[in-house]
Design a protein around this motif. Sequence first.
Motif: not given
Length: 255
Positions: A46-48, A212-218, A233-238
């Motif tokens: 939930n928080l990174r 403001v933005l973050r990658r969709e998956t972790a 590892t982060f992936g997906g769209k912002s």
Amino acid sequence: MLYSKLTFAHHLRSLWRLVEPFVLAVIVTQVLGTIVGVNGASMMPNLRHHERLLVPKYDTWLHKVGVGQFVRGDILVFKPPTDALNRPVLNGPLLGNWRYRPFLVKRLIGLPGDRIRIQKGVVFVNGKALPDNPAAYWRAQGCWDTASPLANQAQSARDGLVADEQEITVPEGEYFVMGDNRTVGGSEDSRLFGPVPLQDIAGRAAAVIWPVLRRETATYDCRANSRPQDHVTFGGKSVLNLRWLRPLAGFGGQH
């Protein structure tokens, strides 16, 4: 005499200009709100790591004078007990072994009077299992802890701060908190240092304001045994990351 009064007034104005920013900063951070950074992976998913949280102070002051209280599922910012997590800061000859207690960010699980039990990774409050969030994420990652002492005891004597307890009742004026990271060693929380007194709670995290933005998956590396935040590892769209932080559904609020 008049000259002395004018000189004194001039010095007073000069002094106020000097201290005004500090006074205003104290008023803002102690009464209105402050910004706290997330350090580590103990509140994933939930928080990174390195996210910034807005912590309003007014509700904390109200709670401390008996008006309302935090609710289960809130994210709290607090100081751990004095004996827990002390960090040496500077060991130079002038300051010696100066130590501090860092602020921690955890999920509120148990209110005063609640009975807390943990079995095979499932948290029970007053005999009722909490919702699957965040356990579902960790099951999907393949590293949901169900076997360690922290996954099977409300308190663990692992760090020598509290006694082993299968179940505890949260004392009056204190709160039981846990990290959302449910891997082995994923979070240092009330299971290791006990419930947190109200006076040590800085406030409730109300919103994520940065980035403001973050990658969709972790994706979490379950083999990480040190600095787990460096093994994500982060992936997906912002996607937009600015968001209000609400208690997780099904956590029971104040009842």
